[in-house]
Write a protein that holds these residues in place. Structure first.
Motif, PDB file in Angstrom:
ATOM      1  N   PRO A   1       0.817  -1.227   0.000  1.00  0.00           N
ATOM      2  CA  PRO A   1       0.000   0.000   0.000  1.00  0.00           C
ATOM      3  C   PRO A   1       0.846   1.270   0.000  1.00  0.00           C
ATOM      4  CG  PRO A   1      -0.853  -1.555   1.580  1.00  0.00           C
ATOM      5  CD  PRO A   1       0.437  -2.122   1.093  1.00  0.00           C
TER       6      PRO A   1
ATOM      7  N   MET B   1       1.065   4.012  -3.056  1.00  0.00           N
ATOM      8  CA  MET B   1       0.813   5.426  -2.824  1.00  0.00           C
ATOM      9  C   MET B   1       1.956   6.272  -3.400  1.00  0.00           C
ATOM     10  SD  MET B   1      -0.506   6.737   0.839  1.00  0.00           S
ATOM     11  CE  MET B   1       1.029   6.423   1.685  1.00  0.00           C
TER      12      MET B   1
ATOM     13  N   LEU C   1      -1.959   8.282   7.274  1.00  0.00           N
ATOM     14  CA  LEU C   1      -1.612   8.131   5.861  1.00  0.00           C
ATOM     15  C   LEU C   1      -1.598   6.666   5.443  1.00  0.00           C
ATOM     16  CD1 LEU C   1       1.091  10.900   5.564  1.00  0.00           C
ATOM     17  CD2 LEU C   1      -1.197  10.890   4.570  1.00  0.00           C
ATOM     18  N   ARG C   2      -1.256   5.776   6.392  1.00  0.00           N
ATOM     19  CA  ARG C   2      -1.273   4.353   6.048  1.00  0.00           C
ATOM     20  C   ARG C   2      -2.704   3.858   5.854  1.00  0.00           C
ATOM     21  NH1 ARG C   2       0.997   0.947  10.000  1.00  0.00           N
ATOM     22  NH2 ARG C   2       0.890   2.664  11.456  1.00  0.00           N
TER      23      ARG C   2
ATOM     24  N   TYR D   1      -5.082   5.820   4.892  1.00  0.00           N
ATOM     25  CA  TYR D   1      -5.466   6.502   3.657  1.00  0.00           C
ATOM     26  C   TYR D   1      -5.025   5.712   2.419  1.00  0.00           C
ATOM     27  CZ  TYR D   1      -4.655   9.721  -0.200  1.00  0.00           C
ATOM     28  OH  TYR D   1      -4.598  10.283  -1.437  1.00  0.00           O
ATOM     29  N   ALA D   2      -3.846   5.072   2.527  1.00  0.00           N
ATOM     30  CA  ALA D   2      -3.324   4.319   1.374  1.00  0.00           C
ATOM     31  C   ALA D   2      -4.339   3.299   0.863  1.00  0.00           C
ATOM     32  CB  ALA D   2      -2.020   3.622   1.755  1.00  0.00           C
TER      33      ALA D   2
ATOM     34  N   PHE E   1       0.110   6.919  10.857  1.00  0.00           N
ATOM     35  CA  PHE E   1      -1.032   6.021  10.939  1.00  0.00           C
ATOM     36  C   PHE E   1      -2.132   6.451   9.965  1.00  0.00           C
ATOM     37  CE2 PHE E   1      -5.113   5.291  13.113  1.00  0.00           C
ATOM     38  CZ  PHE E   1      -5.075   3.923  13.185  1.00  0.00           C
TER      39      PHE E   1
ATOM     40  N   ASP F   1       1.939  12.637  14.572  1.00  0.00           N
ATOM     41  CA  ASP F   1       0.929  11.801  13.919  1.00  0.00           C
ATOM     42  C   ASP F   1      -0.463  11.938  14.501  1.00  0.00           C
ATOM     43  OD1 ASP F   1       2.222  10.608  11.946  1.00  0.00           O
ATOM     44  OD2 ASP F   1       2.492   8.666  12.904  1.00  0.00           O
TER      45      ASP F   1
END
Lengths: 283, 305
Positions: free
Chosen positions: A23, A27, B139-140, B142-143, B137, A210
């Motif tokens: 993934p 991206m 963005l992962r 979101y992937a 987290f 984050d």
């Protein structure tokens, strides 16, 4: 090893690592796609760096990134100071009133659902504002306090583990020779646990950088962090500039973690070598 | 009184250095962690009001200087009376449970493979497991929006292979939430499993094999029971954050994937019903604490026997 079992293990590893990394790789590849329909590859105009260029023209995004960076830096420093104190207290003072409660308080923030931490901190800030008038409104200050509260727990775990391995006889020798306790800490203990403190700092920085859920509860209208901005955007679907942003962040973090890892392995090796030399000198 | 005795007196009165080492982080945690909870508990018994903050006070001084405590249990009645909330709790537990199981099924052989890999490889593989934990987290998760989309590569692959004839609706389903959960929390499962498997005494496995155990028997009779602690720890580390998860169901789940974290969020931000949000948080907390205590007791009993 048994043939069939090694086949199961091997296929789980291949599948698992593909699952973890494909993934992210996809991206990254799509971030160079010229088409606005992210997953439809425009083979005529791709690869392109248009989305990266757009990213650096986006002032709202750059402001959010700057705010996130400031909060993460302050948070990491605060979390490291409080976390090291707490770890030292837990490792060195075996008997004090309320130690059990303190132990629970230091680990609980790690297992608590983020919505609860965020909600409870917001209610506290509202109550404080009503009764003592501080903090006025919500923004960077309240976000930083909230982040320190949950990320110091992780620092405590890391520093406590290292403190447990420190050879106490060196500290005792220094104390016997007349050094004051704080000097023993600064000159002997601190250098010994420095690499653990450094990795605690990095971890606290990343946790803060984050965080979305806790931040959303305790932030105000004038403060939008990078995760908040990203989240409000991706809720509407995939967008090519977020792919570009993700690629930059992933590469940045990978570089940081890899160099931190190499640094720690080197420091550990140096520590062992010094110990070995000291031992041989002694003999 | 000379200077030395003055200094001694001051030392007696002022707390020693050790006191500050304990007190500073302790006070921080009391103020920013324990007290907030008590406030959540208080608000969960308050009435909603049209004000800022949108709650009625719980403790009120009446004119006769009498402290009046106005507790409303209606929020909890509301939470347990409305099937929506009950369903959200059940959905959360189901999704977190299934995700934990899937993570265990994938994580165990991976941890096994890493622990048994040649020593040069082991550190690299270990780092590869930890690395995603450090990357965003959000963005992962979101992937997966791109991968699972109607025109995304997964549907493209299935269409190309001729397994399906039109794109599947993968996003906004429970399936997507499971994928997101396992993907996000797999490292938490692998780490404790890895350290448990690494500690395993290989002589025991060899002895069992020598005595005629088949590989499957060796695994179920020796490897699995000896790595039980790692399994416990890994399952807890995945299950607990998964139950209260907000981001994954919000991005990948459909409108009917009602998980409790999302309900608390919506009650708070969309409905501005702070008392009900607080009551939900308290119920979730009791649920999680009960679960952790139950698991600890099971573990303690197993160790005793």
């Amino acid at each position: 090893m048994n043939e069939r079992r090694s086949l199961v293990v091997l296929s789980a590893m291949v599948f698992g690592f593909a699952f973890l990394y494909l993934p992210i790789l996809a991206m990254m590849v799509y971030s160079f796609n010229a088409s606005r329909l992210v997953t439809v590859w425009d083979s005529v105009n791709s690869p392109t760096i248009a989305w990266y260029r757009e990213l650096f023209d986006n002032t709202a995004l750059l402001d959010a990134a700057r705010l996130s960076f400031q909060i993460a830096t302050t948070n990491a420093t605060g979390a490291v100071i409080l976390g090291t104190l707490a770890a030292y207290a837990l490792d060195r003072y075996r008997l004090f009133k309320g130690r059990g409660a303190f132990n629970v308080l230091t680990t609980a923030p790690m297992v608590l659902p983020e919505v609860i931490t965020g909600l409870s901190l917001l209610l506290l800030f509202v109550a404080l504002e009503q009764t003592v008038g501080w903090p006025r409104g919500r923004g960077a200050v309240t976000i930083t306090i909230a982040h320190i509260t949950f990320s110091m727990a992780y620092v405590i775990v890391i520093v406590k583990a290292r403190l447990a391995t420190v050879d106490r006889s060196i500290e005792e020798a220094a104390l016997d020779l007349g050094a004051r306790p704080w000097k023993v800490f600064a000159v002997i203990t601190l250098p010994l646990i420095a690499s653990a403190i450094a990795s605690g700092w990095v971890l606290a920085f990343i946790l803060s950088w984050d965080d979305l859920v806790i931040t959303s509860f305790v932030s105000g209208p004038s403060s939008t962090t990078l995760p908040q901005l990203v989240f409000s955007k991706v809720r509407l679907g995939i967008s090519p500039d977020i792919n570009a942003l993700a690629t930059i962040l992933v590469l940045l973090v990978t570089t940081c973690v890899a160099s931190a890892g190499i640094y720690m392995v080197r420091a550990e090796r140096r520590r062992l070598r010094d110990a070995q030399m000291a031992f041989e000198d002694g003999v | 009184m000379n200077l030395a005795s003055l200094k001694r007196a001051a030392q007696r009165l002022l707390p020693s250095g050790g006191w500050y080492v304990i007190a500073i982080p302790y006070l921080w945690l009391l103020l920013f962690f324990l007290i907030p909870f008590l406030i959540v508990l208080k608000i969960s018994f308050a009435n909603i009001a049209l004000a800022m903050p949108p709650v009625e006070p719980v403790f009120v001084w009446t004119q006769e200087q009498i402290l009046q405590i106005r507790l409303h249990f209606s929020n909890f009645g509301f939470v347990f009376g409305d099937s929506l909330y009950i369903e959200a709790f059940l959905t959360s537990v189901r999704i977190a449970g299934v995700s934990t199981l899937l993570a265990l099924l994938l994580g165990y052989p991976m941890a096994y493979g890493i622990a048994r890999a040649p020593s040069g490889w082991r550190n690299v593989l270990f780092l590869l497991v930890v690395l995603p934990f450090f990357t965003s987290f959000l963005l992962r998760v979101y992937a997966w929006l791109g991968l699972l989309g109607r025109s995304g590569p997964l549907n493209g692959l299935l269409l190309h292979l001729g397994l399906i004839h039109e794109p599947l609706q993968l996003l906004q389903t429970d399936f997507a939430v499971y994928v997101g959960m396992v993907y996000s929390y797999l490292p938490f499962m692998i780490l404790p499993l890895y350290s448990a498997i690494e500690k395993l005494d290989l002589n025991l496995l060899e002895a069992a094999a020598d005595l005629g155990c088949r590989p499957a028997q060796v695994f179920f009779k020796i490897t699995l029971p000896l790595t039980k602690e790692g399994i416990f720890a890994g399952c807890l580390l995945v299950f607990i954050p998964a139950v209260g998860e907000y981001v994954i169901p919000a991005l990948l789940g459909g409108p009917d994937t009602l998980m409790i974290g999302r309900v608390v969020w919506d009650e708070f931000f969309a409905n501005r019903d702070w008392p009900v949000a607080s009551a939900l948080a308290i119920v979730l907390l009791v649920l999680l604490a009960g679960l952790v205590l139950l698991l600890q007791r099971i573990q303690a009993r197993e160790e005793a026997t």
